[in-house]
Design a protein around this motif. Structure first.
Motif, PDB file in Angstrom:
ATOM      1  N   ASP A 196      22.384 156.265  25.066  1.00 38.67           N
ATOM      2  CA  ASP A 196      23.361 155.349  24.481  1.00 38.67           C
ATOM      3  C   ASP A 196      23.912 155.893  23.162  1.00 38.67           C
ATOM      4  OD1 ASP A 196      24.757 152.855  24.400  1.00 38.67           O
ATOM      5  OD2 ASP A 196      23.263 152.058  23.010  1.00 38.67           O
ATOM      6  N   THR A 247      28.902 149.356  23.921  1.00 40.59           N
ATOM      7  CA  THR A 247      28.536 149.678  25.295  1.00 40.59           C
ATOM      8  C   THR A 247      28.865 148.498  26.190  1.00 40.59           C
ATOM      9  OG1 THR A 247      26.637 150.816  24.336  1.00 40.59           O
ATOM     10  CG2 THR A 247      26.671 150.599  26.734  1.00 40.59           C
ATOM     11  N   THR A 248      29.586 148.746  27.298  1.00 38.12           N
ATOM     12  CA  THR A 248      29.822 147.669  28.248  1.00 38.12           C
ATOM     13  C   THR A 248      29.058 147.886  29.552  1.00 38.12           C
ATOM     14  OG1 THR A 248      31.799 148.770  29.097  1.00 38.12           O
ATOM     15  CG2 THR A 248      32.114 147.129  27.364  1.00 38.12           C
ATOM     16  N   ASN A 249      28.753 149.124  29.893  1.00 40.72           N
ATOM     17  CA  ASN A 249      28.056 149.385  31.159  1.00 40.72           C
ATOM     18  C   ASN A 249      27.233 150.646  31.055  1.00 40.72           C
ATOM     19  OD1 ASN A 249      28.353 151.139  33.947  1.00 40.72           O
ATOM     20  ND2 ASN A 249      27.926 149.000  34.355  1.00 40.72           N
ATOM     21  N   CYS A 250      26.088 150.636  31.710  1.00 46.84           N
ATOM     22  CA  CYS A 250      25.285 151.852  31.853  1.00 46.84           C
ATOM     23  C   CYS A 250      24.639 151.866  33.221  1.00 46.84           C
ATOM     24  CB  CYS A 250      24.204 151.925  30.775  1.00 46.84           C
ATOM     25  SG  CYS A 250      23.097 153.357  30.996  1.00 46.84           S
ATOM     26  N   SER A 251      24.711 152.997  33.883  1.00 46.63           N
ATOM     27  CA  SER A 251      23.869 153.221  35.064  1.00 46.63           C
ATOM     28  C   SER A 251      23.015 154.439  34.763  1.00 46.63           C
ATOM     29  CB  SER A 251      24.716 153.461  36.308  1.00 46.63           C
ATOM     30  OG  SER A 251      25.289 154.746  36.278  1.00 46.63           O
ATOM     31  N   LYS A 308      36.602 160.305  30.058  1.00 48.65           N
ATOM     32  CA  LYS A 308      37.886 159.620  29.907  1.00 48.65           C
ATOM     33  C   LYS A 308      37.916 158.839  28.603  1.00 48.65           C
ATOM     34  CE  LYS A 308      40.956 156.112  31.613  1.00 48.65           C
ATOM     35  NZ  LYS A 308      41.010 154.757  32.176  1.00 48.65           N
ATOM     36  N   LEU A 326      38.907 151.666  27.371  1.00 47.86           N
ATOM     37  CA  LEU A 326      37.571 152.108  27.785  1.00 47.86           C
ATOM     38  C   LEU A 326      37.395 153.610  27.596  1.00 47.86           C
ATOM     39  CD1 LEU A 326      37.120 150.230  31.208  1.00 47.86           C
ATOM     40  CD2 LEU A 326      36.195 149.576  28.981  1.00 47.86           C
ATOM     41  N   VAL A 329      34.673 156.574  29.070  1.00 46.80           N
ATOM     42  CA  VAL A 329      33.620 156.803  30.059  1.00 46.80           C
ATOM     43  C   VAL A 329      32.924 158.131  29.761  1.00 46.80           C
ATOM     44  CG1 VAL A 329      33.065 157.057  32.516  1.00 46.80           C
ATOM     45  CG2 VAL A 329      34.914 155.528  31.804  1.00 46.80           C
ATOM     46  N   GLU A 350      29.298 160.677  30.683  1.00 48.99           N
ATOM     47  CA  GLU A 350      28.281 160.971  31.700  1.00 48.99           C
ATOM     48  C   GLU A 350      27.435 162.126  31.200  1.00 48.99           C
ATOM     49  OE1 GLU A 350      28.579 161.367  36.452  1.00 48.99           O
ATOM     50  OE2 GLU A 350      29.487 163.025  35.357  1.00 48.99           O
ATOM     51  N   ALA A 353      25.413 157.349  33.076  1.00 49.20           N
ATOM     52  CA  ALA A 353      26.834 157.200  32.785  1.00 49.20           C
ATOM     53  C   ALA A 353      26.975 155.933  31.953  1.00 49.20           C
ATOM     54  CB  ALA A 353      27.652 157.103  34.066  1.00 49.20           C
ATOM     55  N   THR A 365      29.804 153.392  29.744  1.00 55.03           N
ATOM     56  CA  THR A 365      31.167 153.029  29.376  1.00 55.03           C
ATOM     57  C   THR A 365      31.135 152.265  28.067  1.00 55.03           C
ATOM     58  OG1 THR A 365      31.855 152.895  31.686  1.00 55.03           O
ATOM     59  CG2 THR A 365      33.218 151.726  30.088  1.00 55.03           C
ATOM     60  N   SER A 413      33.595 150.052  25.317  1.00 53.15           N
ATOM     61  CA  SER A 413      34.851 149.368  25.066  1.00 53.15           C
ATOM     62  C   SER A 413      35.365 149.781  23.691  1.00 53.15           C
ATOM     63  CB  SER A 413      34.616 147.853  25.125  1.00 53.15           C
ATOM     64  OG  SER A 413      35.755 147.169  24.694  1.00 53.15           O
ATOM     65  N   ILE A 414      36.644 150.162  23.658  1.00 53.72           N
ATOM     66  CA  ILE A 414      37.261 150.612  22.411  1.00 53.72           C
ATOM     67  C   ILE A 414      38.037 149.440  21.813  1.00 53.72           C
ATOM     68  CG2 ILE A 414      38.814 152.326  21.391  1.00 53.72           C
ATOM     69  CD1 ILE A 414      36.514 153.603  22.859  1.00 53.72           C
TER      70      ILE A 414
END
Lengths: 141, 141, 141, 141
Positions: free
Chosen positions: A62, A81-85, A105, A110, A112, A114, A131, A133, A135-136
């Motif tokens: 993170d 942080t909005t998403n993590c896998s 990206k 957003l 992204v 990895e 990975a 994502t 949020s900006i």
């Protein structure tokens, strides 16, 4: 890709925005779109058997993703942080745990990223992949 | 669904397997296939602004998923997280952070859990959702 | 939660925006924040053994998430999937495959949904779980 | 890494196990731990505007991950997808859509793959990234 923040600038941000945990992490390389960081694992990061815990690996991924984005975007404190896998694949070996994240990206809203985590002694046997994502904030660009 | 470990048994496991962080977590309800736990957030879990950090939320989801599985499977120390996907949706409000995980599948080799994190004061506005998969050691069943 | 599009309005959108696949899907229930849809599985959705394929399950989750968001947001053609995590847990039984998605967050830029897929005959044994994030175009709100 | 199945062997498997969709996909390169495949997009894979649909991208990633595993593991028909996380980052440009997957771990029970999808004309601007886990049947090794 232009570097908007060098190592010294990122380190100042790390100390300010991650005050309680800043000493756990160190920058290894800033080479946008890649940023590489290390976890200086101490007792609190370990599980029985001396293995680095999942949450400690998540934390490393993170923070590394965050600074991977900031190295290109510039100093934006409010990216969240909005998403993590994350896949945990092997047990880390003793020694420094490294994370190398790539910015895939940087969009309007957003970013992204990895990357992989590996023990310093075995860079070709990743212990985890992740990975994330972020949020900006609208005012950031 | 039969309960294989009651609250006292799970608490003993928490103290043993999560020694360094056991005091951060508490059991709220054991009702298989659901287990609910809370994070007793302290300074080390916070980011600037007093928000609970992403890694602290991940840690709560991870430990809650683990005990959700053990409550049905029985005392198996070697189950390990293999995958997590997590979405961070809102900033936690001050106060206790709760996680309620559900065991969706207990298979031969894998256990799949899913749940939500929310501030105790606003259970209908989840701050995060997460799904975690654990690998079950072959000898466990 | 207010319904911005009823079943007839959603069906018109399905025919227009998913022209090539519209006949594969049908609405079961519109009850925001929940939308339930079914896949009318035909040969092209099957793998050897008669099991519904992973991509067909993904497609069902994706379209159901889309209409779950639109039922609350109103007719916005440009929402696009940005992230999906999906766990495949059991083989679907013969018969209709159902997906029930819940809108967990409708934010400025992102909408987060989560739900489960199950065979109509066994709603308590989910065959898959999925979470999908959609990006909402700036002009949509 | 030893190649257990060459292109001809993988193509025979593609025709047999993915009968209904085999003609949608083609092998570009078999170079374990990497396998690269392409989607021959036709009308059924497109959304309004001519963009390849999310489910078509998922299908490409899924089949590419499957053959990435088989190229190293050998002919095992019963490996099944257990998890996928995918981020959609850009709209595909017209032309062939390519997916390059890497086998990161081939374990006792699980195989983990990761890769990117990109338009053939713009390999450095990935349209999506994905990680997929497959369950390996106990008899396979």
């Amino acid at each position: 890709m232009e570097v908007k923040m060098d190592k010294a600038a990122l380190e100042a941000f790390l100390q300010r925005d991650f005050m309680q945990v800043a000493d756990d992490f160190e920058f290894v390389e800033i080479a946008p779109p890649f940023v590489t960081m290390a976890l200086a694992a101490s007792d609190k990061h370990l599980r029985p058997g001396g293995t680095v815990s999942g949450p400690a690996m998540f934390a490393l991924a993170d923070v590394c993703a965050y600074f991977c984005i900031l190295s290109v975007l510039g100093p934006v404190a409010l990216a969240v942080t909005t998403n993590c896998s994350i896949d945990f694949m092997r047990k880390p070996a003793p020694g420094r745990l490294i994370c190398r994240m790539e910015l895939l990206k940087l969009g309007r809203a957003l970013a992204v990223t990895e990357g992989r985590l590996y023990s310093e002694a075995a860079p070709d046997k990743p212990v985890a992949r992740a990975a994330l994502t972020y949020s900006i904030p609208p005012t950031a660009k």
